[in-house]
Structure formats: structure tokens, C-alpha cells
Design a protein around this motif. Structure first.
Motif, mmCIF file in Angstrom:
data_model
loop_
_atom_site.group_PDB
_atom_site.id
_atom_site.type_symbol
_atom_site.label_atom_id
_atom_site.label_comp_id
_atom_site.label_asym_id
_atom_site.label_seq_id
_atom_site.Cartn_x
_atom_site.Cartn_y
_atom_site.Cartn_z
ATOM 1 N N ARG A 1 5.584 -1.124 -13.968
ATOM 2 C CA ARG A 1 5.009 0.212 -13.744
ATOM 3 C C ARG A 1 6.100 1.261 -13.513
ATOM 4 N NH1 ARG A 1 0.693 -0.896 -9.215
ATOM 5 N NH2 ARG A 1 -0.003 1.216 -9.694
ATOM 6 N N GLU B 1 2.031 1.695 -3.480
ATOM 7 C CA GLU B 1 0.872 2.085 -4.294
ATOM 8 C C GLU B 1 0.561 3.565 -4.082
ATOM 9 O OE1 GLU B 1 -1.194 1.065 -7.238
ATOM 10 O OE2 GLU B 1 -0.188 -0.597 -6.221
ATOM 11 N N ASP B 2 0.603 4.005 -2.839
ATOM 12 C CA ASP B 2 0.319 5.426 -2.546
ATOM 13 C C ASP B 2 1.323 6.334 -3.240
ATOM 14 O OD1 ASP B 2 -1.806 4.670 -1.033
ATOM 15 O OD2 ASP B 2 -0.861 5.018 0.915
ATOM 16 N N LYS C 1 0.850 -1.209 0.000
ATOM 17 C CA LYS C 1 0.000 0.000 0.000
ATOM 18 C C LYS C 1 0.882 1.254 0.000
ATOM 19 C CE LYS C 1 -3.949 2.324 1.354
ATOM 20 N NZ LYS C 1 -3.439 3.665 1.361
ATOM 21 N N GLU D 1 0.412 6.493 -6.850
ATOM 22 C CA GLU D 1 -0.808 7.281 -7.062
ATOM 23 C C GLU D 1 -0.546 8.772 -6.920
ATOM 24 O OE1 GLU D 1 -4.156 5.992 -4.738
ATOM 25 O OE2 GLU D 1 -4.150 4.032 -5.727
ATOM 26 N N GLN D 2 0.415 9.114 -6.055
ATOM 27 C CA GLN D 2 0.765 10.536 -5.870
ATOM 28 C C GLN D 2 1.562 11.074 -7.056
ATOM 29 O OE1 GLN D 2 2.910 10.393 -2.186
ATOM 30 N NE2 GLN D 2 1.106 9.664 -1.073
#
Ligand code: SF4
Length: 294
Positions: free
Chosen positions: A60, A31-32, A28, A35-36
Motif C-alpha cells: 500500500r 491505518e488512520d 490502527k 485513511e487521512q
């Protein structure tokens, strides 16, 4: 499929299995960052020990490193769930890297204990696997002796200037192995304080394997996980120590190569860093091979 055969072949799924909270938390955190919109994300070592997870992040744009030579100042560096030594932390700061710490809090707790005991003048012995990132991180907390097997305990030098002797352990060891080490250490250091740091997730997953074999008479256990995952390898060893065959498989497709013609009761589990989707694929393959979910 021959129904008369399939009805005799049973598949037992271990409960619990798969991702632990420390792994979920680490993923997570990455992932954060993604996403930022963070760019230049480097992860030190594998974020968790699973090749599917690591390859998915590589696709990614996340880069994986085992030294801090490549990340330029200002890049993000993420510590994996296994943690790093204070020395590496200091090096990252000196290079002006943006640090994100995804170390599992249960591993951080072992670091804190090691530092506290060393500061109090104790000798600290760590029971863990040489070369594992978690071991490297703990050993980096100070002057700590490593033991990996009972034989190592006999070779430890005497240190008469220490106030006490303490043993800590890797979080992903199995209880049986730790007990052997404790017995060997107690012979050498009768006053030793032994603290097992095996985490709840490791213990519960190992206990679930013992239940499959002890209560459900599973003859053959398939563990889905990567070869370098300590906790997945321990699940295989627990199965073998309970009298079952145990095999570690990274890619569920490899199950098709196994000769399971003589197996009537098969079990399956997944290491703490194995995505659920891989277990689901493995179950589907075993169903296709004639094993019905019990
Ligand atoms: S296996 Fe245990 S110590 Fe390791 S990440 Fe999971 S909860 Fe944390």
C-alpha cells in the motif's frame, strides 16, 4: 479421510492467542494515517514483528526504514510498537519529520521507569534480548546495563557510587527466564529491586500454552508467527519447557510439510503480532490433515 483415524486426532486452540491491544493500536494508527491520505509514510523498523503485516503495508506504499537517512523533511515517520530511543526521537525532530508514535503504552512505561530510576541515581539493569528494537529503545534512555542470560549477571561491573540497583525487563520475555535472571542478579546484588515488565498479553498467551500442555496433554504445539517475533518464539520455548514439541511457523502452508503421523493431540496458537486469518488457515490445514477441533 479415514474417520476412524481422524476421531483419535484432536486439535486444541490456545485461548487467548494472536493480536494484543498494543499491536491492534499500532496498526490502527498506521491505518488512520493512510485513511487521512498521508503520503511519504515511513515506519521505523517493522511496525509489528510479522512479515505478512509488513508486506501488506508495503503493497500500500508504506516504506520501512532502519535509519532516518531516506525520509525527506516533512515525511511521516512512525515509531513501531517496540518504541525508539530519545536520541532517535531528537534526530527525527532535527530533520523536521512528522512523528507518529505507535509505541505500545506498556513499552513506554518501561522507558519512563528507566528514566525515573536513572534520575534518582539508581543503577538500572535491563533483562532483554540484544539487538531487539525494544531493547535498543530502552538502552537509549541512559546508562543501562543489558543482561540476556544468567552468565551475563556475573560479568556486570561493580558500581559503588549508585544509590540502589534496579532490574527492568523486556515486555515479551517468559517468566521462567526472568526468574533465572533474578536469582543470578540477587546473588550479585542482594538489595536489588527486581521489576518484571512482562506484559499481560505475553503472560496470558504463555499461560494458555501451559494449559494446553498441562491440562489437555498436547504433545506438539504449532505457533504461527514470524521468526523475529520475540513473543512468538517465547511461546515455542514455553511449550518445550513444559515437555511438548514446539515449532514456529510463519506461513500456515508449511504445516503440510510436518510429519504429524505419530501425533494424536496437537495444539495451535499465534503470536501477539500474528493476524487471525493466518491462524484460521492453519486450523483448516490441520483439519484437512485429520485433526478434529477439540
Ligand atoms: S506484546 Fe505486550 S508490550 Fe508488546 S505490543 Fe503487545 S501488549 Fe504491548
Amino acid at each position: 479421510m479415514d474417520k476412524s483415524v481422524s476421531s483419535e486426532k484432536k486439535l486444541f486452540v490456545a485461548d487467548p492467542h494472536g493480536f494484543c491491544n498494543g499491536v491492534k493500536r499500532a496498526l490502527k494508527i498506521v491505518e488512520d494515517l493512510l485513511e487521512q491520505g498521508a503520503v511519504d509514510i515511513y515506519i521505523y523498523n517493522d511496525i509489528v514483528h510479522n512479515s505478512f503485516v509488513v508486506n501488506g503495508l508495503k503493497e500500500r506504499g508504506v516504506k520501512f526504514v532502519t535509519t532516518l537517512d531516506e525520509p525527506a523533511p516533512g515525511s511521516h515517520i512512525v515509531w513501531s510498537a517496540h518504541g525508539v530511543s530519545p536520541e532517535l526521537e531528537a534526530l527525527a525532530r532535527s530533520r523536521a519529520l512528522q512523528i507518529t508514535d505507535a509505541t505500545c503504552p506498556l513499552v513506554s512505561r518501561v522507558h519512563e521507569l528507566a528514566k525515573q530510576y536513572l534520575q534518582a541515581g539508581a543503577r538500572v539493569i535491563f533483562a532483554g534480548h540484544a539487538g531487539h528494537p525494544e531493547t535498543d529503545g530502552v538502552l537509549g534512555c541512559g546508562n543501562i546495563d543489558l543482561v540476556g542470560r544468567e552468565e551475563d549477571c556475573e560479568k556486570l561491573p561493580e558500581l559503588s557510587d549508585r544509590k540502589k540497583t534496579v532490574m527492568l525487563t523486556q515486555t515479551t520475555w517468559c517468566q521462567e527466564d526472568v526468574e533465572k535472571i533474578i536469582r543470578a542478579l540477587q546473588k550479585r546484588f542482594p538489595d536489588i529491586e527486581c521489576i518484571s515488565n512482562i506484559c499481560y498479553a505475553t503472560s496470558e498467551r504463555q499461560q494458555a500454552v501451559r494449559t494446553l500442555i498441562g491440562q489437555h496433554k498436547v504433545e506438539y504445539l504449532v505457533v504461527i508467527g514470524s521468526a523475529h517475533s520475540s513473543n512468538a518464539r517465547r511461546l515455542c520455548e514455553v511449550a518445550q519447557s513444559c515437555g511438548s514439541r514446539g515449532i514456529l511457523i510463519n506461513d500456515p502452508g508449511e504445516i503440510r510439510q510436518l510429519d504429524l503421523t505419530e501425533v494424536a493431540r496437537i495444539g495451535i496458537t499465534a503470536g501477539a503480532s500474528t493476524p487471525e486469518i493466518l491462524l484460521e488457515k492453519a486450523i483448516k490445514i490441520l483439519n484437512d490433515m485429520g485433526f478434529e477441533n477439540a
